[in-house]
Each structure stands twice: as structure tokens, then as C-alpha cells.
Design an enzyme around this catalytic site. Sequence first.
Site, PDB file in Angstrom:
ATOM      1  CB  ALA A   1       1.940   4.621   2.831  1.00 20.26           C
TER       2      ALA A   1
ATOM      3  CG  ASP B   1      -5.439   1.449   0.281  1.00 31.22           C
ATOM      4  OD1 ASP B   1      -6.471   2.113   0.526  1.00 31.22           O
ATOM      5  OD2 ASP B   1      -5.027   1.264  -0.873  1.00 31.22           O
TER       6      ASP B   1
ATOM      7  N   GLY C   1       0.801  -1.233   0.000  1.00 28.59           N
ATOM      8  CA  GLY C   1       0.000   0.000   0.000  1.00 28.59           C
ATOM      9  C   GLY C   1       0.825   1.271   0.000  1.00 28.59           C
TER      10      GLY C   1
ATOM     11  CB  SER D   1      -0.641   4.217  -4.007  1.00 24.02           C
ATOM     12  OG  SER D   1       0.077   3.518  -4.976  1.00 24.02           O
TER      13      SER D   1
END
Length: 322
Positions: A113, A154, A109, A111
Site C-alpha cells: 500500500a 497485494d 499489506g 508495504s
Amino acid sequence: MKVKISAPGKLMLLGEHAVVYGWPCIVTTVDKRLYLEAELLKEKKLIIKAPSAGVRNYKKDLDKLCKNGGPEGGRFVERAVLNFQQKYSLSFGVKIETKNGFSIKYGFGSSAAVTVCTIKALAELSGKKLSNREIFDLSYKTILDVSGVGSGFDAAAAIYGGTLYFVTGGEKIEKISNGEIPLLVGYTGIKADTPTLVKMVAEKKKKDEELITRLFSEISFLVDKAKRAIAEKNWQRLGELMNYNQGYLEALGVNTQKLSNLIYSARNAGCYGAKLSGAGGGDCMIAIVDEKNRENAEKAIKKFAGEIIKVKTGTEGVRVEK
Ligand code: MEV
């Protein structure tokens, strides 16, 4: 003025795909973090340096954000800056540099974060006290603007940390636990293409609406049971529930031979249960393992060319680094 922010990667425990359609899932964070440094600039420009995403020194005027293209690896940061500017206004330029504590290939994840870190950094630099909910809403909008699909689980993981019970779009974000889950993670060596898999399931759902909705409903039944198992630290039960969930993911058509090889080797080596994690098609599998079986299970996974990724779960969400 400069700030350094970090956010954790995540692993989906149960409920993937169903969560795109209004059902719940369970996600946990890992102790691999993405780091982002943001520096205030007088010039009204955005500068991005993200070497692990292939972006060396990208510059754009603030009034031209997301116009006339830009590098693939900078899309989430650029869109997050634009969305922040439109919602809260920006009176300064910003230079953003990122450092990934985990490879983007794992599907942890990055993107989400990086989106969360960008929004948190801009809030810090402009002295705005944004709540987790406000950061989530802007992050989720950014992810949808860029990828067009996704539940937002996410982003929630990157913000709140720990192990979360999450319903689509953040309708529910409940912390189940801050503790560790005895997880074993195996990477297949194949990068999954999440939007393509989500679209494939959408096609199936269009064709077989009632059948797929029933599968999602069964998955949500497992998710609710798993929520209880995690709260009670009943790892054997959690493993069994993951095995059931894997069966439904197979039925959805997102499993692969390589994932199956790793999943069966983990189960045969004494793990309580194992399943794919995330969109399927590749990325990682996860298993619940008793410590006495960990070494054996790791060996079994390596035999099938799976890469073991050592993680601690349930780690802290987005934070300002000293
Ligand atoms: C992908 O890691 C998980 C999916 O459920 C998509 C999403 O929830 O955004 C397939």
C-alpha cells in the site's frame, strides 16, 4: 504543492503460495487504509516520516537513493522514489509522511500500500497521468527490488480495489466484484514472516517438484470455482472451497496450531468455511459467516485468544484524498 493519497489493505481469499508460481489467486480489499501525504520540495532531497514504521525524520539526497543503507521502515518508499525517478525523472525533492489506518502486524499489506501510494503521489505531483497498469508495473518492480519474492497480488489490490482474480505478476487482473463478502477475520497475535515462508515452500518444491506442482494445480482449480461462487454470491459454496484450500495449505506446511484452533472454532460455530489468509505461519485466518452466526463465531475465536478484526471488504483502490 501537496497531495494526500490513500490505498486499502488486503486479504488473500484463496490461492496463496500457488500464485507465486504462475497460478491464480483471489484477493479482496478491506476498509482499513494507509494514508500518505507528499509535499514538493525545492531541495533535491527525499524526507520520510513514517512513525508507525519507526521512521522519524529520514533525509537523503535524491542522487544517493538506496545507497549507504537507510531505515528498514523506509525501504519501500525510498525504492519507489528511486524507481519513479529512473523511469520518469524527478525535477523536485519530496517530503513523504505516512499514517497507517491499520497495524502493520496484521499482514494487510502495508508495504504494498505504501509503495502504491508513493508512486501515485509522485505521478500527481509531477502532473503525469499514469494508468493503473503503469502504477502496478512500477509498484511490483519496487516490491521485488526490496523483498526479492512475491506475486504482486497485494499491489494489484491496493491499486484496483474490490475483489480481484489475479495471476502472478499481473498477467491477469480481473475485477470479480465490488460488493461485500461476509467475512470474519481473526488475528493469531503472531506476525508472519512472508519471505521466509515463501522460501520454505520453494525448498519443498525443489525437493518434491511434481507433488507440489500438483497441489498448486488443485488449488487453482478451487480458485476458479471460487471466482464463480463470489460472482454468484454463493457464500456457502465459497466457504466449502476455502475449507478445501485450507487442506492444501496444511499439506504445504504453512499452517500452525494457533491458526487451526481459530479455524476449527469458526467452523464449529457454524461458519460456512475457514482458512488461513496469506503466507501462513501466523497473521490472520478468515471465515465465511452467515450474519446469524457471526456473534457466536467471534466469541469462539476469542476463546482461543484470537483478536477479531472488523472489516468491510471490496473497498475502493488507490485514490487522491480531498
Ligand atoms: C502472502 O500474503 C501471499 C503469498 O502468496 C506471497 C505472494 O503472493 O506474494 C504467500
